[in-house]
Write an enzyme that holds these catalytic residues in place. Structure first.
Site, short mmCIF file in Angstrom:
data_model
loop_
_atom_site.label_atom_id
_atom_site.label_comp_id
_atom_site.label_asym_id
_atom_site.label_seq_id
_atom_site.Cartn_x
_atom_site.Cartn_y
_atom_site.Cartn_z
N GLU A 117 4.69 40.81 -47.82
CA GLU A 117 4.47 41.31 -49.03
C GLU A 117 3.73 42.75 -48.85
O GLU A 117 3.16 42.78 -48.34
CB GLU A 117 3.67 40.38 -49.96
N LYS A 119 1.11 45.09 -49.72
CA LYS A 119 -0.33 44.65 -50.24
C LYS A 119 -0.93 45.96 -50.93
O LYS A 119 -1.21 46.94 -50.67
CB LYS A 119 -1.30 44.74 -48.73
N ASP A 121 -2.89 47.94 -53.63
CA ASP A 121 -4.23 48.44 -53.73
C ASP A 121 -4.72 48.51 -55.27
O ASP A 121 -4.69 49.34 -55.71
CB ASP A 121 -4.38 49.83 -52.84
N TYR A 228 1.52 37.12 -57.03
CA TYR A 228 1.66 36.57 -55.71
C TYR A 228 1.38 35.35 -55.08
O TYR A 228 1.50 35.07 -54.06
CB TYR A 228 1.25 37.94 -54.54
N LYS A 317 -3.21 46.34 -42.06
CA LYS A 317 -3.59 47.43 -42.95
C LYS A 317 -3.14 48.78 -42.34
O LYS A 317 -2.61 48.85 -41.08
CB LYS A 317 -4.94 47.54 -42.84
N CYS A 411 -10.22 90.62 -53.77
CA CYS A 411 -9.51 89.96 -53.01
C CYS A 411 -9.98 89.95 -51.53
O CYS A 411 -10.34 90.79 -50.81
CB CYS A 411 -8.06 90.61 -52.85
N CYS A 414 -7.10 91.87 -49.34
CA CYS A 414 -6.70 93.45 -49.19
C CYS A 414 -7.93 94.36 -49.90
O CYS A 414 -7.89 95.56 -50.19
CB CYS A 414 -5.41 93.67 -50.01
N CYS A 429 -5.08 88.20 -57.18
CA CYS A 429 -5.28 89.30 -56.53
C CYS A 429 -4.18 90.39 -57.39
O CYS A 429 -3.15 90.01 -57.45
CB CYS A 429 -5.04 89.47 -55.01
N CYS A 435 -1.05 93.87 -50.93
CA CYS A 435 -1.74 92.81 -50.19
C CYS A 435 -0.99 92.26 -49.01
O CYS A 435 0.14 91.42 -49.36
CB CYS A 435 -2.09 91.71 -51.41
C1 9MJ Z 1 -2.03 41.88 -52.33
N1 9MJ Z 1 -3.16 42.46 -52.68
O1 9MJ Z 1 -1.18 42.38 -52.61
C2 9MJ Z 1 -2.51 38.64 -51.74
N2 9MJ Z 1 -1.88 40.47 -52.06
O2 9MJ Z 1 -2.72 36.24 -51.06
C3 9MJ Z 1 -0.83 39.90 -51.79
N3 9MJ Z 1 -2.97 39.78 -51.96
C4 9MJ Z 1 -3.42 37.60 -51.36
N4 9MJ Z 1 -1.35 38.73 -51.48
C5 9MJ Z 1 -3.86 35.53 -51.09
N5 9MJ Z 1 0.26 40.26 -51.81
C6 9MJ Z 1 -4.95 35.80 -50.98
C7 9MJ Z 1 -4.83 37.42 -51.51
#
Ligand code: 9MJ
Length: 678
Positions: A117, A119, A121, A228, A317, A411, A414, A429, A435
């Site tokens: 999947e 991840k 943020d 998820y 990561k 500037c 020049c 400028c 220039c």
């Molecule tokens: C994120 N942050 O996208 C989990 N997560 O599964 C996905 N986090 C997760 N899975 C179990 N795709 C604990 C956290």
């Protein structure tokens, strides 16, 4: 109950059910069935009835997406099952070691099936449904206790308030709330225009939006969510794998990420990591890695958890997109149109996969807004191919000797006077082609790939040509001899002759490229194309009035003014004449359009590729489709023309089938390419 009350109640229920369904079609399936105006009409009718019959108030009514009364504070929620966090791996070796640990523990050397999947943020949340209805939403907090953010989460369109048939008695869904990049950028633009502080990154934007005590504020923020995991569940079907659990959530109306795929063994996972990393900048939302989860629930149970992380999952990561470093100095660069841009010189830092030693500070207003001073510790961000930016100052680390940054008095290249654009933050400028910085930048632009596309004429060469006064205007490029080119630093005889040929070859161009190459202020590729399409030839454009230019679609008064001003300047007309005298030419637009249409039978079609192909890579397939004019996009929506599904196609294929979109297998793709290529 009086009869009209019963009627009203029935109508309220019916409107709520219809609006829930249209919401699902719009936000989850991306396939609206009715126009926005009709949706609004249904919503207005519901709002009116709810005002007249307050006794039928329901916190999960579609009307409640706009927010509810302001809170004093968030209540504390104790999670019935702890919300675990993920362990991390940063390298391929660590990922291999993670997989080996699992095999050792399971005492089974067979390849493990994983679910991969993205991840996200964002902010992890837990949402509880009782009898198929939204009951409560909470933050992860410390994993055992979080905050009740129900009122805020209710406003997010991707969060269903009422589940589709098949819901269990109780269901706790877990997922990530985030702000898509487009929403983040437009929110920040508006915040700046209102004189408010923009958010540093989409994650902070999502966190800040969910921390509001007034959910009406949250309702205005462009938040989204992907699910998820399932936490607590009672009374539902027997689910035996992560993949099945996700499909079940989709069937209840939750939004799943279309990039989720099953993979065999850790090598399948690593291939997924590579694929997603390449696509990271095109996803439309921020991810900081991918997650590998053992698919089989029985194996998950056997593996168990350590402290607060499951043993059966790991986040792999990507390199960080934000790092801290020191601002050594600020220098001012002069661009093609004279705009003076402050550039931060930084202590080199590894961020977003590269070592960064310069970052843009945009303009003086930005310097003031950040209150950034020389010597400060700053946060640098580099996302995808985007130019690195200074996004914040760590004020607690400010040294006593930090110095404020002053705008340039003249500037820096020049020495010409600088002026400040009216109502804008840009200093400029006034030197024009006097220039050397402006000359260099105009030439770099002229030679660039999307302009005259002079292969081999890189920035360093342009700088030398200007410094040695071999070239002043673009027309001078066409008079350069092989000997002159060979006299440049690091230029061998063969390269000089190749470059000379490339310069000559660039004379055969197109009108849109030529107009773009001229470097007229505010005229990018798209505007150049509009201008070329509008006028039969260059002379017609040269004679156009401001009013005539403003009539063109996408051209406003500002652009019209710059275009007109450019062509009214005798120096510019002289350069254009010299270019044409040197042999720069283009076919008429009609002839050009005829030939591209014939070569682009898939123009206007939007195609999604999923799964793996035997005879070519996905990138190669994408290239072939693009060559025929198709647009290859990442995710399936109602606008997709067709989907090409190879082996192991996952959720995108499921979605395409659900939406009734044409699906081609590999043989179908090959037949199409064959047909259209000939
Ligand atoms: C994120 N942050 O996208 C989990 N997560 O599964 C996905 N986090 C997760 N899975 C179990 N795709 C604990 C956290």
């Amino acid at each position: 109950m009086p009869e009209n009350n019963t009627k009203a109640h029935q109508r309220i229920d019916s409107l709520r059910a219809q609006l829930h369904e249209h919401n699902h079609r719009y936000y989850i399936l991306d396939q609206p069935e009715i126009p926005d105006a009709e949706y609004d009409r249904l919503l207005q009718e519901l709002l009116a009835l709810e005002t007249d019959y307050p006794e039928y108030f329901d916190p999960n009514s579609p009307s409640q997406r706009v927010g509810s009364p302001v809170l004093d504070q968030f209540a504390t929620v104790t999670h019935e099952l702890p919300m675990l966090s993920l362990g991390n791996v940063f390298t391929e070796e660590e990922a291999l070691a993670f997989d080996q640990r699992l095999k050792d523990r399971l005492d089974d050397e067979q390849e493990i099936t994983y679910v991969c999947e993205p991840k996200l943020d964002g902010i992890a949340v837990s949402i509880l449904y009782e009898k198929g209805r939204f009951a409560r939403a909470a933050t992860r907090g410390d994993g055992s206790q979080g905050e009740d953010i129900s009122a805020n989460v209710r406003t997010i369109p991707a969060v269903p308030l009422s589940l589709h048939n098949g819901w269990p008695e109780r269901l706790e869904v877990r997922g990530e709330i985030f702000m898509p990049l487009a929403g983040f950028e437009s929110y920040n633009k508006q915040a700046l225009a209102r004189g408010e502080k923009p958010f540093i990154n989409p994650r902070n934007a999502a966190a800040g939006s969910l921390r509001q005590l007034d959910s009406k504020v949250t309702a205005q923020r462009p938040l989204d969510m992907y699910c998820y995991a399932i936490g607590v569940i009672s009374g539902g079907p027997v689910l035996t794998s992560q993949f099945a659990a996700l499909q079940y959530l989709a069937s209840l109306g939750f939004k799943l990420n279309s990039e989720v795929e099953r993979a065999t063994g850790i090598h399948g996972c690593l291939a997924y990591y590579q694929r997603l990393q390449r696509r990271r900048a095109d996803l439309g939302y921020e991810i900081d890695g991918v997650v590998y989860k053992v698919d089989d629930f029985e194996r998950q149970r056997l593996l168990g958890s350590i402290s607060r992380s499951p043993r059966w999952a790991s986040a792999h990561k990507f390199p960080a997109q934000e790092e801290m470093t020191q601002l050594l100095a600020v220098e001012f660069q002069v661009g093609r149109t004279g705009a003076i841009t402050p550039v931060a010189r930084l202590e080199p830092v590894f961020v977003g996969g590269v070592t960064v030693s310069n970052a843009t500070l945009h303009n003086m207003d930005e310097i003031e807004r950040l209150d950034v001073r020389t010597g400060d510790t700053v946060i640098v961000r580099r996302a995808g191919d985007v130019i690195p930016q200074v996004v914040a100052v760590v004020e607690s680390r400010r040294p006593a000797a930090a110095e404020t940054i002053k705008p340039p008095g003249k500037c820096p290249v020049c020495g010409s006077p600088v002026s400040r654009d009216e109502g804008a933050a840009v200093y400029r400028c006034s030197g024009g082609l006097v220039c050397s910085a402006q000359r260099k930048e105009s030439l770099k632009h002229f030679a660039s790939r999307k302009a005259m596309d002079i292969d081999g004429l890189g920035d360093k060469l342009v700088e030398q040509l200007v410094e040695r006064e071999l070239v002043t205007t673009p027309a001078d490029l066409y008079g350069l001899t092989v000997e002159q080119l060979a006299s440049l630093d690091r230029m061998a005889e063969k390269s000089a002759s190749n470059l000379s040929e490339a310069i000559q070859a660039s004379k055969q161009t197109s009108l849109p490229r030529f107009l773009y190459a001229l470097g007229i202020r505010e005229v990018g590729e798209a505007t150049a194309l509009s201008l070329a399409n509008e006028f039969a030839d260059l002379d017609a454009l040269l004679g156009a009035s401001v009013e005539r230019l403003e009539e063109i679609n996408d051209i406003g008064p500002v652009v019209a003014h710059f275009v007109h001003e450019f062509f009214a300047n005798p120096d510019n007309l002289q350069v254009i004449q010299s270019l044409q005298d040197a042999g720069v030419c283009w076919p008429t637009r009609q002839a050009e359009l005829r030939s591209t249409q014939a070569a682009q039978p898939l123009a206007g079609q939007s195609v999604v590729l999923t799964g793996s192909l035997d005879t070519m890579t996905r990138d190669q397939a994408a290239q072939k489709l693009q060559n025929l004019g198709a647009k290859v996009v990442a995710s399936v929506s109602g606008k997709t023309s067709f989907v090409v599904a190879g082996e192991k196609a996952g959720s995108k294929l499921v979605k395409a089938e659900a939406l009734g979109i044409t699906v081609l297998d590999e043989a179908g793709l090959l037949a199409l390419l064959d047909r259209e290529d000939s």
